[in-house]
Write an enzyme that holds these catalytic residues in place. Sequence first.
Site, PDB file in Angstrom:
ATOM      1  N   THR A 131      43.552  83.135  -4.150  1.00  0.00           N
ATOM      2  CA  THR A 131      44.438  83.727  -4.402  1.00  0.00           C
ATOM      3  C   THR A 131      45.160  83.320  -6.239  1.00  0.00           C
ATOM      4  O   THR A 131      44.760  82.262  -6.215  1.00  0.00           O
ATOM      5  CB  THR A 131      45.330  83.202  -3.464  1.00  0.00           C
ATOM      6  OG1 THR A 131      46.990  84.371  -4.292  1.00  0.00           O
ATOM      7  CG2 THR A 131      45.709  81.994  -3.733  1.00  0.00           C
ATOM      8  N   ASP A 132      45.501  84.225  -6.554  1.00  0.00           N
ATOM      9  CA  ASP A 132      46.543  84.439  -7.916  1.00  0.00           C
ATOM     10  C   ASP A 132      47.708  83.694  -7.409  1.00  0.00           C
ATOM     11  O   ASP A 132      47.731  83.309  -8.792  1.00  0.00           O
ATOM     12  CB  ASP A 132      46.822  85.683  -7.862  1.00  0.00           C
ATOM     13  CG  ASP A 132      47.441  86.709  -7.012  1.00  0.00           C
ATOM     14  OD1 ASP A 132      48.190  86.336  -5.746  1.00  0.00           O
ATOM     15  OD2 ASP A 132      47.502  88.021  -7.264  1.00  0.00           O
ATOM     16  N   GLU A 133      48.135  83.031  -6.682  1.00  0.00           N
ATOM     17  CA  GLU A 133      49.558  82.382  -6.317  1.00  0.00           C
ATOM     18  C   GLU A 133      49.281  80.417  -7.210  1.00  0.00           C
ATOM     19  O   GLU A 133      50.459  80.075  -7.264  1.00  0.00           O
ATOM     20  CB  GLU A 133      50.057  82.353  -4.826  1.00  0.00           C
ATOM     21  CG  GLU A 133      49.952  83.214  -4.169  1.00  0.00           C
ATOM     22  CD  GLU A 133      51.077  83.743  -3.888  1.00  0.00           C
ATOM     23  OE1 GLU A 133      51.642  82.862  -2.669  1.00  0.00           O
ATOM     24  OE2 GLU A 133      51.108  84.561  -2.502  1.00  0.00           O
ATOM     25  N   TYR A 156      52.111  76.360   0.035  1.00  0.00           N
ATOM     26  CA  TYR A 156      51.164  77.159  -0.033  1.00  0.00           C
ATOM     27  C   TYR A 156      49.539  77.342  -0.942  1.00  0.00           C
ATOM     28  O   TYR A 156      48.800  77.345  -0.560  1.00  0.00           O
ATOM     29  CB  TYR A 156      50.881  78.621   1.319  1.00  0.00           C
ATOM     30  CG  TYR A 156      49.788  79.721   0.280  1.00  0.00           C
ATOM     31  CD1 TYR A 156      48.693  79.577   1.758  1.00  0.00           C
ATOM     32  CD2 TYR A 156      49.919  80.555  -0.109  1.00  0.00           C
ATOM     33  CE1 TYR A 156      47.512  80.791   1.220  1.00  0.00           C
ATOM     34  CE2 TYR A 156      48.185  81.123  -0.649  1.00  0.00           C
ATOM     35  CZ  TYR A 156      47.824  81.740   0.671  1.00  0.00           C
ATOM     36  OH  TYR A 156      46.422  82.445   0.263  1.00  0.00           O
ATOM     37  N   LYS A 160      46.018  75.495  -1.807  1.00  0.00           N
ATOM     38  CA  LYS A 160      44.982  76.263  -2.351  1.00  0.00           C
ATOM     39  C   LYS A 160      45.158  75.729  -4.027  1.00  0.00           C
ATOM     40  O   LYS A 160      43.700  75.648  -3.685  1.00  0.00           O
ATOM     41  CB  LYS A 160      45.503  77.835  -2.173  1.00  0.00           C
ATOM     42  CG  LYS A 160      45.849  78.645  -0.898  1.00  0.00           C
ATOM     43  CD  LYS A 160      44.541  78.973  -0.403  1.00  0.00           C
ATOM     44  CE  LYS A 160      43.617  79.576  -0.265  1.00  0.00           C
ATOM     45  NZ  LYS A 160      42.275  79.772   0.317  1.00  0.00           N
TER      46      LYS A 160
HETATM   47  P1  NAD Z   1      44.690  84.719   8.159  1.00  0.00           P
HETATM   48  O1  NAD Z   1      45.500  84.295   8.232  1.00  0.00           O
HETATM   49  O2  NAD Z   1      44.683  86.348   8.772  1.00  0.00           O
HETATM   50  O3  NAD Z   1      43.567  84.688   8.762  1.00  0.00           O
HETATM   51  C1  NAD Z   1      42.767  82.774   8.666  1.00  0.00           C
HETATM   52  C2  NAD Z   1      41.633  82.348   9.611  1.00  0.00           C
HETATM   53  O4  NAD Z   1      41.177  80.796   9.266  1.00  0.00           O
HETATM   54  C3  NAD Z   1      42.191  82.807  11.088  1.00  0.00           C
HETATM   55  O5  NAD Z   1      41.268  83.664  11.468  1.00  0.00           O
HETATM   56  C4  NAD Z   1      42.368  81.482  11.439  1.00  0.00           C
HETATM   57  O6  NAD Z   1      41.811  81.396  12.666  1.00  0.00           O
HETATM   58  C5  NAD Z   1      41.469  80.920  10.563  1.00  0.00           C
HETATM   59  N1  NAD Z   1      41.507  79.559  10.781  1.00  0.00           N
HETATM   60  C6  NAD Z   1      42.759  78.314  10.293  1.00  0.00           C
HETATM   61  N2  NAD Z   1      42.671  77.146  10.303  1.00  0.00           N
HETATM   62  C7  NAD Z   1      41.601  76.978  10.664  1.00  0.00           C
HETATM   63  C8  NAD Z   1      41.156  75.504  10.981  1.00  0.00           C
HETATM   64  N3  NAD Z   1      41.525  74.231  11.108  1.00  0.00           N
HETATM   65  N4  NAD Z   1      39.448  75.741  11.142  1.00  0.00           N
HETATM   66  C9  NAD Z   1      39.074  77.231  11.555  1.00  0.00           C
HETATM   67  N5  NAD Z   1      39.304  78.236  11.374  1.00  0.00           N
HETATM   68  C10 NAD Z   1      41.191  77.716  10.468  1.00  0.00           C
HETATM   69  O7  NAD Z   1      44.399  84.853   6.231  1.00  0.00           O
HETATM   70  P2  NAD Z   1      44.159  86.090   4.976  1.00  0.00           P
HETATM   71  O8  NAD Z   1      44.944  86.417   5.067  1.00  0.00           O
HETATM   72  O9  NAD Z   1      42.471  86.673   5.921  1.00  0.00           O
HETATM   73  O10 NAD Z   1      43.216  85.035   4.073  1.00  0.00           O
HETATM   74  C11 NAD Z   1      42.104  84.581   4.677  1.00  0.00           C
HETATM   75  C12 NAD Z   1      41.769  83.481   2.900  1.00  0.00           C
HETATM   76  O11 NAD Z   1      41.623  84.550   1.630  1.00  0.00           O
HETATM   77  C13 NAD Z   1      42.834  82.854   2.568  1.00  0.00           C
HETATM   78  O12 NAD Z   1      41.278  81.663   1.919  1.00  0.00           O
HETATM   79  C14 NAD Z   1      43.635  83.058   1.861  1.00  0.00           C
HETATM   80  O13 NAD Z   1      44.524  81.697   1.003  1.00  0.00           O
HETATM   81  C15 NAD Z   1      42.767  84.179   0.904  1.00  0.00           C
HETATM   82  N6  NAD Z   1      43.523  85.175   0.548  1.00  0.00           N
HETATM   83  C16 NAD Z   1      44.488  86.104   0.677  1.00  0.00           C
HETATM   84  C17 NAD Z   1      44.990  87.404   0.394  1.00  0.00           C
HETATM   85  C18 NAD Z   1      45.730  88.199   1.219  1.00  0.00           C
HETATM   86  O14 NAD Z   1      46.608  89.465   0.463  1.00  0.00           O
HETATM   87  N7  NAD Z   1      46.285  87.661   2.428  1.00  0.00           N
HETATM   88  C19 NAD Z   1      44.450  87.048  -1.072  1.00  0.00           C
HETATM   89  C20 NAD Z   1      43.821  86.030  -1.902  1.00  0.00           C
HETATM   90  C21 NAD Z   1      43.617  85.220  -0.776  1.00  0.00           C
HETATM   91  O1  DAU Z   2      48.968  87.049  -4.153  1.00  0.00           O
HETATM   92  C1  DAU Z   2      47.827  86.302  -2.563  1.00  0.00           C
HETATM   93  C2  DAU Z   2      48.195  86.523  -1.317  1.00  0.00           C
HETATM   94  O2  DAU Z   2      49.728  88.016  -1.243  1.00  0.00           O
HETATM   95  C3  DAU Z   2      47.759  85.470  -0.510  1.00  0.00           C
HETATM   96  O3  DAU Z   2      47.499  84.416  -1.479  1.00  0.00           O
HETATM   97  C4  DAU Z   2      49.077  85.370   0.518  1.00  0.00           C
HETATM   98  O4  DAU Z   2      47.629  84.788   1.281  1.00  0.00           O
HETATM   99  C5  DAU Z   2      49.319  86.547   1.025  1.00  0.00           C
HETATM  100  O5  DAU Z   2      49.932  86.725   2.351  1.00  0.00           O
HETATM  101  C6  DAU Z   2      49.801  87.124   0.419  1.00  0.00           C
HETATM  102  O6  DAU Z   2      51.063  86.328  -0.294  1.00  0.00           O
HETATM  103  P1  DAU Z   2      52.473  86.886  -0.546  1.00  0.00           P
HETATM  104  O7  DAU Z   2      53.916  85.978  -0.055  1.00  0.00           O
HETATM  105  O8  DAU Z   2      52.593  87.977  -1.388  1.00  0.00           O
HETATM  106  O9  DAU Z   2      52.576  88.400   0.864  1.00  0.00           O
HETATM  107  P2  DAU Z   2      53.644  88.285   1.850  1.00  0.00           P
HETATM  108  O10 DAU Z   2      52.631  89.468   2.908  1.00  0.00           O
HETATM  109  O11 DAU Z   2      54.558  87.000   2.759  1.00  0.00           O
HETATM  110  O12 DAU Z   2      54.914  89.351   0.884  1.00  0.00           O
HETATM  111  C7  DAU Z   2      54.733  90.133  -0.431  1.00  0.00           C
HETATM  112  C8  DAU Z   2      56.364  90.222  -0.535  1.00  0.00           C
HETATM  113  O13 DAU Z   2      57.099  90.781   0.123  1.00  0.00           O
HETATM  114  C9  DAU Z   2      56.707  89.024  -1.140  1.00  0.00           C
HETATM  115  O14 DAU Z   2      57.411  89.322  -2.581  1.00  0.00           O
HETATM  116  C10 DAU Z   2      58.008  87.658  -0.431  1.00  0.00           C
HETATM  117  C11 DAU Z   2      58.200  89.861  -0.120  1.00  0.00           C
HETATM  118  N1  DAU Z   2      58.008  90.166   1.803  1.00  0.00           N
HETATM  119  C12 DAU Z   2      57.213  89.887   2.861  1.00  0.00           C
HETATM  120  C13 DAU Z   2      57.596  89.672   4.710  1.00  0.00           C
HETATM  121  C14 DAU Z   2      57.055  89.474   4.938  1.00  0.00           C
HETATM  122  C15 DAU Z   2      59.607  90.534   2.266  1.00  0.00           C
HETATM  123  O15 DAU Z   2      60.396  90.733   1.623  1.00  0.00           O
HETATM  124  N2  DAU Z   2      60.463  90.580   3.304  1.00  0.00           N
HETATM  125  C16 DAU Z   2      59.749  90.262   4.334  1.00  0.00           C
HETATM  126  O16 DAU Z   2      59.832  90.510   5.949  1.00  0.00           O
END
Ligand code: NAD
Ligand code: DAU
Length: 350
Positions: A131-133, A156, A160
């Site tokens: 992630t970019d985080e 988190y 990561k």
């Molecule tokens: P998600 O939470 O939707 O899915 C995570 C999946 O991992 C689920 O299917 C869960 O069952 C599985 N999992 C969790 N713990 C596990 C374990 N101990 N063993 C096996 N499986 C397990 O997550 P996502 O948003 O699809 O993110 C997927 C990946 O991409 C993550 O590594 C996250 O850090 C990264 N990522 C997400 C975003 C985003 O915006 N969502 C952006 C950048 C990177």
């Molecule tokens: O940047 C990549 C990341 O983006 C991934 O690595 C994470 O897995 C993914 O969950 C996401 O993280 P964020 O914290 O940016 O996403 P989230 O959707 O939780 O929140 C987006 C923005 O919105 C953040 O600034 C918090 C704000 N927010 C979020 C929720 C859930 C609100 O204002 N209200 C809300 O209810």
Amino acid sequence: MKTILITGGAGFIGSHVVRLFVNKYPEYNIVNLDKLTYAGNLDNLRDIENKPNYTFVKADIVDFPSILSIFEQYKPDGVIHLAAESHVDRSIDNPDEFVFTNVIGTVNLLNAARAIWKGNMEGKKFHHISTDEVFGSLGETGFFTEDTGYDPRSPYSAAKASSDHFVKAYFHTFDLPTVITNCSNNYGAYHFPEKLIPLMINNIIQKKPLPVYGEGLNVRDWLYVEDHASAIELVFSKGKVGETYNVGGNNEWKNIDLVKLLCSIMDSKLGRESGESEQLITYVKDRAGHDLRYAIDSSKIQNELGWKPSLTFEEGLEKTVDWYLSNQEWLNNITSGDYLNYYKDMYENR
Ligand code: NAD
Ligand code: DAU
């Protein structure tokens, strides 16, 4: 015949990656390894679950003996590792789970890959999805590049970042053929409705309050999930071993502007009066340690591998809203049960 093991394939991004590989590579075996936590959902994969090149294995990446035996059984040529605890708010409530899955789980997978690839790393690849985080928080200007130093702020992102360091360490120390992608915020179909965009869509449908943290001025760079999946496929196939690639949408939005845009799209789709859903916006206590701004410079993957996003934000958001409106059963299945209890506790504690 190649075998690709994808972890976290029942989650949001993982399900799109599994679908892309199963459909694009009928000659490969695609093994989806997932624990099915609250975020894992096999309904995300109904359209491909009966394809002959797809196998699902339920397993926990924290459990090394079972991971090793799965690696020994399937002998994957490649690993695409997405399994993780992914929600920042949950990491503030309970950091431990993030250390177990994101750090120890990743190290277990690296060890299992090392064990079965030892002496024969030719044609193998371990692709870690990050992630970019990990780069921390930007001010008003600037972008994260591959050279930006790590500065994680939440449990988190700290977990990561730690997993990224282990992946790099296994490349340098053991010659494990690794590659890492660091992506910005994804949105699209099958996004779990605890995250900003699907939570707001669900609450607008239900006419529930729209909780905006702080003043809503934090900025995120949004990318359509299928464009992230295509970047993963490109880096897995053509990315240089030992490298990292940033992936982003060049699409920055302040949270409050994005929520207002969603309200106006949904008002017109639902036949509501213009401005009706905006009245649901409720400012709530800010997230602890809330990173101000993320923005990705993705010129490396664009210039070196020829990747670019396929959809504009307007197109992607419209597709996303339409998907949620036509898949309300998927949404209802998730938002009944434990999900509501978690949110009840969270908002009462704010
Ligand atoms: P998600 O939470 O939707 O899915 C995570 C999946 O991992 C689920 O299917 C869960 O069952 C599985 N999992 C969790 N713990 C596990 C374990 N101990 N063993 C096996 N499986 C397990 O997550 P996502 O948003 O699809 O993110 C997927 C990946 O991409 C993550 O590594 C996250 O850090 C990264 N990522 C997400 C975003 C985003 O915006 N969502 C952006 C950048 C990177
Ligand atoms: O940047 C990549 C990341 O983006 C991934 O690595 C994470 O897995 C993914 O969950 C996401 O993280 P964020 O914290 O940016 O996403 P989230 O959707 O939780 O929140 C987006 C923005 O919105 C953040 O600034 C918090 C704000 N927010 C979020 C929720 C859930 C609100 O204002 N209200 C809300 O209810």
